[in-house]
Scaffold this motif. Structure first.
Motif, PDB file in Angstrom:
ATOM      1  N   ALA A 103       8.730 -29.528  51.988  1.00  0.00           N
ATOM      2  CA  ALA A 103       7.360 -29.548  51.481  1.00  0.00           C
ATOM      3  C   ALA A 103       6.902 -28.138  51.137  1.00  0.00           C
ATOM      4  CB  ALA A 103       6.418 -30.157  52.522  1.00  0.00           C
ATOM      5  N   THR A 104       5.934 -28.071  50.245  1.00  0.00           N
ATOM      6  CA  THR A 104       5.289 -26.801  49.908  1.00  0.00           C
ATOM      7  C   THR A 104       3.893 -26.787  50.520  1.00  0.00           C
ATOM      8  OG1 THR A 104       6.491 -26.454  47.835  1.00  0.00           O
ATOM      9  CG2 THR A 104       4.348 -25.390  48.035  1.00  0.00           C
ATOM     10  N   VAL A 105       3.544 -25.679  51.158  1.00  0.00           N
ATOM     11  CA  VAL A 105       2.199 -25.483  51.705  1.00  0.00           C
ATOM     12  C   VAL A 105       1.571 -24.312  50.961  1.00  0.00           C
ATOM     13  CG1 VAL A 105       0.821 -24.871  53.739  1.00  0.00           C
ATOM     14  CG2 VAL A 105       2.826 -26.354  53.987  1.00  0.00           C
ATOM     15  N   THR A 106       0.389 -24.521  50.403  1.00  0.00           N
ATOM     16  CA  THR A 106      -0.344 -23.439  49.760  1.00  0.00           C
ATOM     17  C   THR A 106      -1.776 -23.475  50.258  1.00  0.00           C
ATOM     18  OG1 THR A 106      -0.815 -22.369  47.630  1.00  0.00           O
ATOM     19  CG2 THR A 106      -1.042 -24.774  47.719  1.00  0.00           C
ATOM     20  N   ASP A 107      -2.566 -22.494  49.837  1.00  0.00           N
ATOM     21  CA  ASP A 107      -3.964 -22.443  50.251  1.00  0.00           C
ATOM     22  C   ASP A 107      -4.803 -21.974  49.073  1.00  0.00           C
ATOM     23  OD1 ASP A 107      -2.972 -19.601  50.614  1.00  0.00           O
ATOM     24  OD2 ASP A 107      -5.098 -19.338  51.061  1.00  0.00           O
ATOM     25  N   VAL A 108      -6.120 -22.003  49.237  1.00  0.00           N
ATOM     26  CA  VAL A 108      -7.007 -21.556  48.165  1.00  0.00           C
ATOM     27  C   VAL A 108      -7.952 -20.461  48.656  1.00  0.00           C
ATOM     28  CG1 VAL A 108      -6.868 -23.763  46.956  1.00  0.00           C
ATOM     29  CG2 VAL A 108      -8.713 -23.380  48.625  1.00  0.00           C
ATOM     30  N   GLY A 109      -7.608 -19.810  49.763  1.00  0.00           N
ATOM     31  CA  GLY A 109      -8.469 -18.791  50.337  1.00  0.00           C
ATOM     32  C   GLY A 109      -8.565 -17.547  49.478  1.00  0.00           C
ATOM     33  N   SER A 110      -9.726 -16.893  49.481  1.00  0.00           N
ATOM     34  CA  SER A 110      -9.919 -15.715  48.638  1.00  0.00           C
ATOM     35  C   SER A 110      -9.490 -14.420  49.327  1.00  0.00           C
ATOM     36  CB  SER A 110     -11.381 -15.607  48.191  1.00  0.00           C
ATOM     37  OG  SER A 110     -12.218 -15.326  49.281  1.00  0.00           O
TER      38      SER A 110
END
Length: 307
Positions: free
Chosen positions: A93-100
C-alpha cells in the motif's frame, strides 16, 4: 479515465479529503472510497452526501485492504494515526498525507511505516477558508501545485502512480526536499496566515474603531485578511508549532522589511516607497500570469453552490 487505485482510505473528512473524493469519483480514478473521521457527525455527513462508500469509527478499520491511504488530519495528529493504522496496512500500500509541514510529518509518521508500505509525503497547495465534508468541490486542485517530498529509496513506480492520480484530478506535481518545502511554505503560506490573524487581532484590540465600523467599512484589504484568518485554528496551531524555525526566520525578515517601510514613511521617502511597491507588484502579476489566481475584482467572494 481508468481506475488507478482500487480502494482509497481517507483519514479525516474535511475540505481536502472531500475534494479528493469528489474529483476521484468525477474522473473515475478509484474503485471504492472508505473513510474515517473522529466526529460521528462528520462520518454521518460524509456517508449521507456520498463522499465515501463506507465509513468507520476507527482509522484502523478504514485502511484495511486499501491500496492508497491519505492522511488528511492536522499535523499534530499524524503520529497517533500512523501508530494506529500501521498494523492494518496492506502489503504494497501507499500512504501519503496532505499536511502543509513536511519534516514534522516525516518524523511523526515515518517510524511507524511497515516494511513494504510506501510512505510518500505530499502537500496540495490548494484550499479555502471553509472546512468540513460539505466544503469540498471537485475542481479544488485544478491547475494547483501538489508537492511531494519523497524519502530516500522511495519506490519509483509507487511515486509515479500517486502522481498520476493527483494529475488526473487536475493538479500539477513537483518534488522538493522536506526542509526546503517547509521554508517555501513559511514564505508563501504560513507567515501570511500569521500576519492575517495578527491584523484582525489588531483591529479587534483597537478600541477607537468599533466592530460595527470594521464590518461595515471593510475594503478589499481587510476583507481578505479576515477571509484568510477564518481558516481552521487547530490546523494552523499545529502548522506554527511544527514549522517553528522556518516561520520564525521568515517573520524576522518580515520585521526587517516592515521597519524599512516604517522609516520610509516617517522620512517621507516617496521614491523608496514607489520603487518598493512596484517591485512587489510585479510578483503579484507573475502569480496571475502563472494561472495561480485571477485579477477579477470579486474573485473568490461570490456565492458558492455546495452539495
Amino acid at each position: 479515465m481508468s481506475v488507478i487505485y482500487e480502494k482509497v482510505a481517507l483519514i479525516g473528512l474535511g475540505l481536502i479529503a472531500s475534494s479528493m473524493a469528489r474529483a476521484m469519483r468525477e474522473h473515475g480514478l478509484v474503485g471504492t472510497i472508505t473513510g474515517h473521521a473522529r466526529s460521528a457527525e462528520t462520518r454521518a455527513t460524509a456517508l449521507e452526501i456520498g463522499l465515501v462508500d463506507t465509513v468507520h469509527d476507527t482509522a484502523a478499520a478504514a485502511v484495511a485492504g486499501a491500496d492508497l491511504v491519505v492522511l488528511c488530519v492536522p499535523v499534530g495528529a499524524m503520529g497517533a494515526i500512523a501508530a494506529e493504522i500501521a498494523p492494518h496496512l496492506a502489503p504494497g500500500a501507499t500512504v501519503t498525507d496532505v499536511g502543509s509541514v513536511k519534516r514534522a510529518v516525516i518524523d511523526a509518521v515515518g517510524p511507524y511505516m511497515p516494511e513494504g508500505v510506501h510512505f510518500i509525503p505530499g502537500h496540495p497547495l490548494a484550499g479555502t477558508e471553509q472546512s468540513g465534508p460539505r466544503a469540498g468541490f471537485a475542481t479544488l486542485f485544478t491547475n494547483r501545485w501538489w508537492l511531494f517530498t519523497p524519502l530516500e529509496g522511495t519506490d519509483a513506480p509507487a511515486l509515479a502512480r500517486l502522481k498520476s492520480l493527483v494529475e488526473a484530478m487536475g493538479a500539477n506535481t513537483d518534488e522538493m526536499p522536506p526542509d526546503h518545502h517547509d521554508l517555501v511554505l513559511a514564505v508563501v503560506s504560513h507567515t501570511p496566515h500569521l500576519i492575517a490573524y495578527t491584523m484582525v487581532g489588531v483591529a479587534d484590540h483597537l478600541r477607537r474603531v468599533t466592530h460595527e465600523e470594521i464590518i461595515k467599512y471593510s475594503a478589499s484589504g481587510f476583507r481578505d485578511f479576515t477571509r484568510i484568518a477564518a481558516s481552521d485554528p487547530v490546523m494552523w496551531r499545529d502548522v506554527f508549532l511544527t514549522n517553528k524555525e522556518a516561520t520564525l526566520d521568515v517573520l524576522g525578515r518580515f520585521a526587517e522589511e516592515l521597519f524599512m517601510l516604517q522609516r520610509a514613511i516617517r522620512m517621507g521617502d516617496g521614491e523608496m516607497l514607489e520603487d518598493y511597491f512596484s517591485r512587489t507588484r510585479a510578483i503579484r502579476r507573475g502569480i496571475i500570469e502563472a494561472g495561480q489566481d485571477t485579477d477579477a475584482p470579486d474573485f473568490g467572494r461570490g456565492p458558492k453552490t455546495k452539495t
